[in-house]
Design an enzyme around this catalytic site. Structure first.
Site, short mmCIF file in Angstrom:
data_model
loop_
_atom_site.label_atom_id
_atom_site.label_comp_id
_atom_site.label_asym_id
_atom_site.label_seq_id
_atom_site.Cartn_x
_atom_site.Cartn_y
_atom_site.Cartn_z
N ASP A 117 0.85 -1.19 0.00
CA ASP A 117 0.00 0.00 0.00
C ASP A 117 0.88 1.23 0.00
O ASP A 117 1.98 1.22 0.56
CB ASP A 117 -0.92 0.02 1.23
CG ASP A 117 -2.16 0.90 0.99
OD1 ASP A 117 -3.26 0.35 0.83
OD2 ASP A 117 -2.01 2.14 0.94
N VAL B 298 1.98 2.35 -6.67
CA VAL B 298 1.89 1.68 -7.97
C VAL B 298 1.99 2.68 -9.13
O VAL B 298 2.08 2.26 -10.29
CB VAL B 298 0.61 0.82 -8.11
CG1 VAL B 298 0.58 -0.27 -7.06
CG2 VAL B 298 -0.65 1.68 -8.06
N ASN C 264 -5.24 -4.32 -6.88
CA ASN C 264 -6.47 -3.76 -6.32
C ASN C 264 -6.38 -2.25 -6.09
O ASN C 264 -7.41 -1.58 -6.03
CB ASN C 264 -6.76 -4.50 -5.01
CG ASN C 264 -7.79 -3.80 -4.15
OD1 ASN C 264 -8.96 -3.75 -4.51
ND2 ASN C 264 -7.36 -3.22 -3.04
N TYR D 269 -12.96 7.93 -13.92
CA TYR D 269 -12.72 6.64 -13.24
C TYR D 269 -12.97 5.47 -14.20
O TYR D 269 -12.17 4.54 -14.29
CB TYR D 269 -13.65 6.54 -12.02
CG TYR D 269 -13.46 5.28 -11.20
CD1 TYR D 269 -12.23 4.94 -10.67
CD2 TYR D 269 -14.55 4.44 -10.94
CE1 TYR D 269 -12.06 3.80 -9.90
CE2 TYR D 269 -14.38 3.28 -10.18
CZ TYR D 269 -13.14 2.97 -9.66
OH TYR D 269 -12.99 1.84 -8.92
#
Ligand SMILES: [Zn+2]
Length: 686
Positions: free
Chosen positions: A468, A492, A518, A584
């Site tokens: 994370d 990421v 995710n 999105y």
């Protein structure tokens, strides 16, 4: 070695354990057992035991002489009075009259005379404790003692160091025969303060907990002092490549080479976890010209065979930039190891009349010249134990070689310990969770869906790495899962961070098998008017983030050569745009295509790619404020918005986690999209 006995701590133990009914002698027995168990130079992972002879009453109020002896498999470092089950002493003593006792009968004896039938089974070394008269008996596999006695001249060295203070018992496998042999040595000179068990360990006796414990410390110290005298130079180094490859590059290759196809299911592999260790002492050992002789000589004490097998796998030194050569040579070394192990099993199984069940043939320790050593296990905890034992053996063998020549028990004796029937029964009864041996990396694991997914995979037996961008959140969620879970700070949107994050996963576990990509975040804006910077920012995270993570995973999966599974959190926006949600939905639509591209390009490598389309999960992304905004955009109440689906049920992060888990287990499914949204025909795939 110093005694760690402290009067204040001893009094405290009497007080604490006394409060739950333990006598003073039992409380002190527990205290010194903990002192022994907390020193890895004395006791490693179940390798030792202690006992107390005392009186106790049964349910009828009748008093019995009992032996309170360490329960089988109990950890001495954290033991409590319940971990030393009481066994009636008289029947145990009478057993000494028998000529022999079969392994099956030994198992019966372990439970037959327990004062409390619900207590844990006592240690298999129980009879040795019973056959000597002392109230307190301590047993360890102390490194220094092993360094002294794991030699062709072990008996002479023991006599030189201990004189007549300790009896010397020639090697026998632990059990009835050893207990009888030890009792005979004791009877020949009842003044001894303890016993040396050749190629195995040491017992000390005492009238009090302190006396037996401090005798152990004294005897081990004498061995340590002897090991410091007359040392010769050892471990001349073999020649090594000028530059050695990194652990993060080498580990997946070795992990893949040691994974064996699961015969029952096509596409399934029996994988292992890795634990890497290095130090100057380890490097001197693995780089030694003599490594094949010293490492191949056998275990330092017999019960290590269960954890490490009789000998390690030795691979060539991995030269930097020549990983293809290393992969070929390591693969060959593993195949040779397996063939050697199968031959060892066949030879010895025939010797004992057959009927043993062969354990998996993969090594449990790998020595990598130039790098260090690796412990392997079906869980991370087991891999750590194998590495602890291997690291400890490095020191013991170095000591033995420095004052003489290392010598272990022979192959037949190692087999008899590794394939001891009670261990075989345990094996036959054990069942493993579905993802045992597998490594899962979850990105965005600090958030609701990521954390729930990590929990679901851990519950299915996998080792989980929680990645994370918020290191604190990942750490908190990892701690909640357990000591084997790994937290990794990983952004990421940054290629270097992804690379470093996956390197850390590989350094910790040896590789990766399943990746749940995710991490994501939502941006809103009416598509005809939205700032391009917003759209690019969303693509950076919601598309390129997935691509970077998948690429990093594929590199490792190809090095392992055992397939793999890429799972993506795609969201229903990919197929069913919501108003003002283009920033999105657009990158998520591209990610849905990305899933299919990975399925196409890597199917032949056994790498599967699947996606979950989830909708409306309360999370860091779908906060209460956000829910308010989205429900207003759709003209619905918040409650109706959250359960506004065909089933009229709110969908949770746990529901999404279960969908990922199913996809990981479906070995014949790739390019799949699973919808977890309570039913939404407008978002249904066609
Ligand atoms: Zn032992």
């Amino acid at each position: 070695m110093q005694s760690r006995w402290r009067d204040a701590d001893a009094r405290k133990a009497i007080e604490v354990y006394g409060a739950s009914g333990a006598s003073e002698s039992l409380a002190l027995r527990v205290y010194t057992t903990q002192l022994l168990g907390r020193d890895p130079l004395l006791v490693l992972h179940g390798g030792g035991n202690t006992s107390l002879k005392t009186e106790m009453t049964d349910l009828l109020g009748e008093s019995h002489a009992v032996l309170c002896v360490k329960g089988s498999g109990r950890d001495m470092a954290t033991i409590d009075p319940a971990g030393l089950p009481a066994v009636k002493l008289e029947p145990l003593r009478k057993l000494r009259q028998r000529e022999a006792l079969s392994d099956e009968d030994m198992l019966r004896v372990q439970r037959a005379y327990l004062l409390d039938p619900t207590a844990p089974s006592p240690s298999v070394e129980m009879l040795l404790h019973a056959f000597v008269p002392h109230a307190f008996v301590d047993h360890t596999h102390a490194n220094a003692v092993l360094g002294l006695i794991d030699q062709p001249s072990g008996e002479e060295l023991a006599r030189e160091v201990y004189g007549a203070r300790l009896g010397f018992v020639p090697y026998r496998r632990p059990g009835f025969g050893l207990a009888k042999a030890a009792a005979e040595v004791f009877d020949a000179d009842p003044s001894v303060e303890g016993l040396i068990l050749d190629k195995h360990g040491i017992f000390t006796f005492g009238g009090s907990a302190r006396e037996a414990y401090e005798r152990m410390i004294e005897m081990v110290t004498l061995a340590e002092q002897r090991l410091q005298r007359g040392r010769k130079r050892i471990f001349a180094s073999a020649s090594l490549p000028s530059r050695v490859a990194e652990v993060a590059e080498v580990a997946p290759i070795l992990r893949g080479a040691c994974s064996l196809p699961d015969g029952a299911i096509e596409g399934a592999w029996r994988r292992l976890l890795l634990e890497f260790r290095t130090s100057d002492a380890i490097l001197a050992f693995v780089n030694s010209r003599d490594v094949a002789r010293i490492a191949g000589a056998g275990v330092t004490t017999p019960d290590h065979t269960i954890r490490t097998k009789g000998w390690p796998l030795i691979v060539p030194a991995p030269a930097a930039g020549k990983l293809a050569d290393f992969k070929r040579d390591a693969g060959k070394a593993v195949q040779d190891f397996i063939a050697g192990y199968q031959a060892y099993f066949a030879r010895n199984n025939a010797r004992v009349g057959g009927g043993r069940i062969m354990l998996d043939c993969a090594p449990r320790v790998i020595l990598v010249p130039g790098l260090g050593l690796i412990g392997l296990g079906r869980t991370k905890a087991d891999a750590r134990i194998a590495a602890d034992i291997a690291e400890s053996a490095v020191h013991t063998i170095a000591d033995a070689e420095a004052i003489g020549e290392y010598r272990s028990i022979g192959e037949a004796d190692m087999f008899d310990c590794e394939y001891w029937p009670p261990e075989q029964i345990k094996l036959a009864r054990s069942t493993e969770p579905p993802l045992a041996g597998q490594v899962v990396a979850v990105t965005g694991a600090g958030g609701a869906i990521g954390a729930a997914t990590a929990r679901a995979f851990a519950a299915a037996g996998a080792e989980v790495a929680l990645l994370d961008v918020d290191a604190g959140a990942a750490e908190a969620k990892a701690r909640a899962i357990g000591t084997s879970a790994l937290a990794v700070a990983c952004d990421v949107t940054d290629a270097a961070s992804v690379r470093a994050g996956f390197d850390k996963v590989v350094q910790t576990y040896g590789g990766v098998d399943i990746v749940v990509s995710n991490a994501g975040a939502a941006w809103q804006g009416r598509i005809g008017e939205v700032d391009e910077a917003v759209l690019r920012k969303s693509f950076e995270l919601n598309f390129y983030g997935h691509q970077r993570v998948a690429q990093a995973a594929v590199r490792i999966m190809l090095a392992q050569g055992t397939g793999g599974c890429l799972l993506f959190n795609v969201s229903k926006q990919a197929v069913n745009p919501g108003p003002n949600f283009g920033p999105y939905g657009l990158p998520k639509a591209a990610t849905l295509f990305l899933v299919r591209q990975y399925a196409v390009d890597y199917g032949a490598d056994g790498i599967r790619a699947n996606a979950v389309n989830a909708d409306r999960i309360r999370s860091g992304l779908l906060t209460d404020d956000f829910i308010k905004a989205r429900s207003q955009a759709r003209g619905a109440s918040e409650k109706d918005y959250m359960s506004g689906n065909l089933l009229q049920r709110e969908v949770t992060a746990e529901d999404v986690a279960q969908a990922f888990l199913h996809q990981a287990l479906e070995l014949k499914t790739t390019g799949d999209v699973t919808t977890v949204d309570g039913g939404n025909i407008a978002a249904a795939l066609r």
